[in-house]
Scaffold this motif. Sequence first.
Motif, PDB file in Angstrom:
ATOM      1  N   LEU A   8       0.840  -1.195   0.000  1.00 22.78           N
ATOM      2  CA  LEU A   8       0.000   0.000   0.000  1.00 22.78           C
ATOM      3  C   LEU A   8       0.873   1.242   0.000  1.00 22.78           C
ATOM      4  CD1 LEU A   8      -2.514  -0.948   2.855  1.00 22.78           C
ATOM      5  CD2 LEU A   8      -2.787  -1.349   0.403  1.00 22.78           C
ATOM      6  N   HIS A   9       0.505   2.252  -0.771  1.00 17.49           N
ATOM      7  CA  HIS A   9       1.224   3.517  -0.675  1.00 17.49           C
ATOM      8  C   HIS A   9       0.702   4.260   0.564  1.00 17.49           C
ATOM      9  CE1 HIS A   9      -2.129   5.904  -2.262  1.00 17.49           C
ATOM     10  NE2 HIS A   9      -2.219   5.059  -3.272  1.00 17.49           N
ATOM     11  N   PRO A  10       1.457   5.222   1.092  1.00 14.92           N
ATOM     12  CA  PRO A  10       1.099   5.861   2.365  1.00 14.92           C
ATOM     13  C   PRO A  10      -0.319   6.440   2.433  1.00 14.92           C
ATOM     14  CG  PRO A  10       3.340   6.427   1.784  1.00 14.92           C
ATOM     15  CD  PRO A  10       2.766   5.691   0.608  1.00 14.92           C
ATOM     16  N   LEU A  11      -0.809   7.076   1.389  1.00 12.65           N
ATOM     17  CA  LEU A  11      -2.158   7.647   1.429  1.00 12.65           C
ATOM     18  C   LEU A  11      -3.232   6.564   1.482  1.00 12.65           C
ATOM     19  CD1 LEU A  11      -1.895  10.635  -1.080  1.00 12.65           C
ATOM     20  CD2 LEU A  11      -1.996  10.734   1.419  1.00 12.65           C
ATOM     21  N   LEU A  12      -3.024   5.471   0.766  1.00 11.28           N
ATOM     22  CA  LEU A  12      -3.979   4.368   0.807  1.00 11.28           C
ATOM     23  C   LEU A  12      -3.949   3.692   2.178  1.00 11.28           C
ATOM     24  CD1 LEU A  12      -6.082   2.681  -0.665  1.00 11.28           C
ATOM     25  CD2 LEU A  12      -4.208   1.343  -1.672  1.00 11.28           C
ATOM     26  N   TYR A  13      -2.760   3.539   2.729  1.00 13.61           N
ATOM     27  CA  TYR A  13      -2.639   2.995   4.085  1.00 13.61           C
ATOM     28  C   TYR A  13      -3.435   3.850   5.075  1.00 13.61           C
ATOM     29  CZ  TYR A  13      -0.653   2.085   8.675  1.00 13.61           C
ATOM     30  OH  TYR A  13      -0.519   1.814  10.002  1.00 13.61           O
ATOM     31  N   GLU A  14      -3.276   5.165   5.016  1.00 16.17           N
ATOM     32  CA  GLU A  14      -4.012   6.076   5.918  1.00 16.17           C
ATOM     33  C   GLU A  14      -5.514   5.971   5.688  1.00 16.17           C
ATOM     34  OE1 GLU A  14      -3.164   7.904   8.573  1.00 16.17           O
ATOM     35  OE2 GLU A  14      -1.186   6.974   8.346  1.00 16.17           O
ATOM     36  N   HIS A  15      -5.916   5.875   4.443  1.00 15.50           N
ATOM     37  CA  HIS A  15      -7.336   5.767   4.110  1.00 15.50           C
ATOM     38  C   HIS A  15      -7.957   4.538   4.772  1.00 15.50           C
ATOM     39  CE1 HIS A  15     -10.978   6.131   1.674  1.00 15.50           C
ATOM     40  NE2 HIS A  15     -10.835   4.869   1.307  1.00 15.50           N
ATOM     41  N   LEU A  16      -7.196   3.471   4.879  1.00 16.76           N
ATOM     42  CA  LEU A  16      -7.711   2.217   5.434  1.00 16.76           C
ATOM     43  C   LEU A  16      -7.534   2.107   6.949  1.00 16.76           C
ATOM     44  CD1 LEU A  16      -6.672  -0.205   2.561  1.00 16.76           C
ATOM     45  CD2 LEU A  16      -8.942   0.751   3.056  1.00 16.76           C
ATOM     46  N   GLN A  17      -7.451   3.248   7.615  1.00 15.84           N
ATOM     47  CA  GLN A  17      -7.415   3.266   9.077  1.00 15.84           C
ATOM     48  C   GLN A  17      -8.805   3.491   9.667  1.00 15.84           C
ATOM     49  OE1 GLN A  17      -4.633   2.386  10.877  1.00 15.84           O
ATOM     50  NE2 GLN A  17      -4.058   1.903   8.774  1.00 15.84           N
ATOM     51  N   LYS A  18      -9.766   3.841   8.830  1.00 10.47           N
ATOM     52  CA  LYS A  18     -11.143   4.088   9.271  1.00 10.47           C
ATOM     53  C   LYS A  18     -12.083   3.166   8.512  1.00 10.47           C
ATOM     54  CE  LYS A  18     -10.387   8.983  10.145  1.00 10.47           C
ATOM     55  NZ  LYS A  18     -10.732  10.331   9.731  1.00 10.47           N
ATOM     56  N   GLU A  19     -13.280   3.052   9.027  1.00 10.83           N
ATOM     57  CA  GLU A  19     -14.274   2.202   8.382  1.00 10.83           C
ATOM     58  C   GLU A  19     -14.582   2.709   6.977  1.00 10.83           C
ATOM     59  OE1 GLU A  19     -18.156  -0.104   9.879  1.00 10.83           O
ATOM     60  OE2 GLU A  19     -18.160   2.038  10.306  1.00 10.83           O
ATOM     61  N   ARG A  20     -14.526   1.804   6.023  1.00  9.39           N
ATOM     62  CA  ARG A  20     -14.758   2.106   4.613  1.00  9.39           C
ATOM     63  C   ARG A  20     -15.594   1.000   3.989  1.00  9.39           C
ATOM     64  NH1 ARG A  20     -13.075   7.262   4.593  1.00  9.39           N
ATOM     65  NH2 ARG A  20     -10.982   7.412   5.422  1.00  9.39           N
ATOM     66  N   TYR A  21     -16.237   1.341   2.896  1.00 10.66           N
ATOM     67  CA  TYR A  21     -16.911   0.335   2.078  1.00 10.66           C
ATOM     68  C   TYR A  21     -15.858  -0.271   1.156  1.00 10.66           C
ATOM     69  CZ  TYR A  21     -19.770  -1.658  -1.630  1.00 10.66           C
ATOM     70  OH  TYR A  21     -20.324  -2.515  -2.548  1.00 10.66           O
ATOM     71  N   VAL A  22     -15.669  -1.581   1.238  1.00 12.07           N
ATOM     72  CA  VAL A  22     -14.751  -2.302   0.348  1.00 12.07           C
ATOM     73  C   VAL A  22     -15.438  -3.597  -0.070  1.00 12.07           C
ATOM     74  CG1 VAL A  22     -12.696  -1.338   1.475  1.00 12.07           C
ATOM     75  CG2 VAL A  22     -13.520  -3.595   2.153  1.00 12.07           C
ATOM     76  N   THR A  23     -14.921  -4.199  -1.123  1.00 11.89           N
ATOM     77  CA  THR A  23     -15.393  -5.532  -1.482  1.00 11.89           C
ATOM     78  C   THR A  23     -14.223  -6.504  -1.393  1.00 11.89           C
ATOM     79  OG1 THR A  23     -15.011  -5.261  -3.857  1.00 11.89           O
ATOM     80  CG2 THR A  23     -17.202  -4.662  -3.016  1.00 11.89           C
ATOM     81  N   ILE A  24     -14.564  -7.747  -1.101  1.00 17.35           N
ATOM     82  CA  ILE A  24     -13.573  -8.823  -1.077  1.00 17.35           C
ATOM     83  C   ILE A  24     -14.029  -9.881  -2.076  1.00 17.35           C
ATOM     84  CG2 ILE A  24     -12.496 -10.647   0.279  1.00 17.35           C
ATOM     85  CD1 ILE A  24     -12.693  -8.903   2.678  1.00 17.35           C
ATOM     86  N   SER A  25     -13.110 -10.256  -2.956  1.00 22.10           N
ATOM     87  CA  SER A  25     -13.394 -11.278  -3.955  1.00 22.10           C
ATOM     88  C   SER A  25     -12.551 -12.512  -3.661  1.00 22.10           C
ATOM     89  CB  SER A  25     -13.053 -10.762  -5.356  1.00 22.10           C
ATOM     90  OG  SER A  25     -13.778  -9.589  -5.638  1.00 22.10           O
ATOM     91  N   THR A  26     -13.213 -13.648  -3.692  1.00 28.98           N
ATOM     92  CA  THR A  26     -12.540 -14.933  -3.517  1.00 28.98           C
ATOM     93  C   THR A  26     -13.039 -15.864  -4.621  1.00 28.98           C
ATOM     94  OG1 THR A  26     -14.279 -15.745  -2.031  1.00 28.98           O
ATOM     95  CG2 THR A  26     -12.352 -14.708  -0.992  1.00 28.98           C
ATOM     96  N   VAL A  27     -12.473 -17.052  -4.662  1.00 29.86           N
ATOM     97  CA  VAL A  27     -12.982 -18.084  -5.560  1.00 29.86           C
ATOM     98  C   VAL A  27     -13.899 -18.956  -4.727  1.00 29.86           C
ATOM     99  CG1 VAL A  27     -12.405 -20.035  -7.041  1.00 29.86           C
ATOM    100  CG2 VAL A  27     -10.922 -18.014  -6.993  1.00 29.86           C
ATOM    101  N   ASP A  28     -15.153 -19.040  -5.147  1.00 33.98           N
ATOM    102  CA  ASP A  28     -16.146 -19.825  -4.421  1.00 33.98           C
ATOM    103  C   ASP A  28     -15.777 -21.302  -4.457  1.00 33.98           C
ATOM    104  OD1 ASP A  28     -19.046 -19.462  -3.259  1.00 33.98           O
ATOM    105  OD2 ASP A  28     -19.101 -21.270  -4.499  1.00 33.98           O
ATOM    106  N   VAL A  29     -16.266 -22.041  -3.473  1.00 37.19           N
ATOM    107  CA  VAL A  29     -15.994 -23.479  -3.430  1.00 37.19           C
ATOM    108  C   VAL A  29     -16.527 -24.193  -4.668  1.00 37.19           C
ATOM    109  CG1 VAL A  29     -15.819 -23.618  -0.917  1.00 37.19           C
ATOM    110  CG2 VAL A  29     -18.055 -23.901  -2.002  1.00 37.19           C
ATOM    111  N   THR A  30     -17.447 -23.559  -5.400  1.00 31.84           N
ATOM    112  CA  THR A  30     -17.975 -24.132  -6.642  1.00 31.84           C
ATOM    113  C   THR A  30     -17.105 -23.763  -7.840  1.00 31.84           C
ATOM    114  OG1 THR A  30     -19.393 -22.223  -7.064  1.00 31.84           O
ATOM    115  CG2 THR A  30     -20.346 -24.028  -5.780  1.00 31.84           C
TER     116      THR A  30
END
Length: 150
Positions: A8-30
């Motif tokens: 992470l670059h420093p500004l993105l690191y700072e941005h992720l110190q507070k609650e934010r809307y993000v998505t997480i993508s994984t590969v489903d078991v299917t």
Amino acid sequence: MREVQEQLHPLLYEHLQKERYVTISTVDVTGVPHVTAISWLVALSENRLAFAIDARSRLVQNIAKLPNAVVTVIFDGTTYAISGKVKIEQNQLDGIPIPLVKCVLEVTEVRDIMFYGSSMSSEPTFTKTYDAKKAEAIDSLVWNALRQQE
């Protein structure tokens, strides 16, 4: 062409110190992609993200089978895909009245994925629709648990 970073670059690191809307993508078991929106995520360092998810979530099964994941963050006029391997660090966050799992993503790549010639005009916002006092109490417990490093 945009440069791919390994952390992470420093500004993105700072941005992720507070609650934010993000998505997480994984590969489903299917075998198909699975995307989930969350807000309990914090950058522990430039190379590590911690997040909490419901223990009953399909994400838990997906991570156990294949720990690769991508966190998508909209920030500073662009969209970032933060890739890495996820480890389940705690199967139940202590002292929290709902079944939450603590996961840590070891960052291997940060990529600006915004399409050419565009920028985001605003960051996503959200409103919690359940009891505000309960939400604040649980949020406080979850944030403290996520920031604890093993």
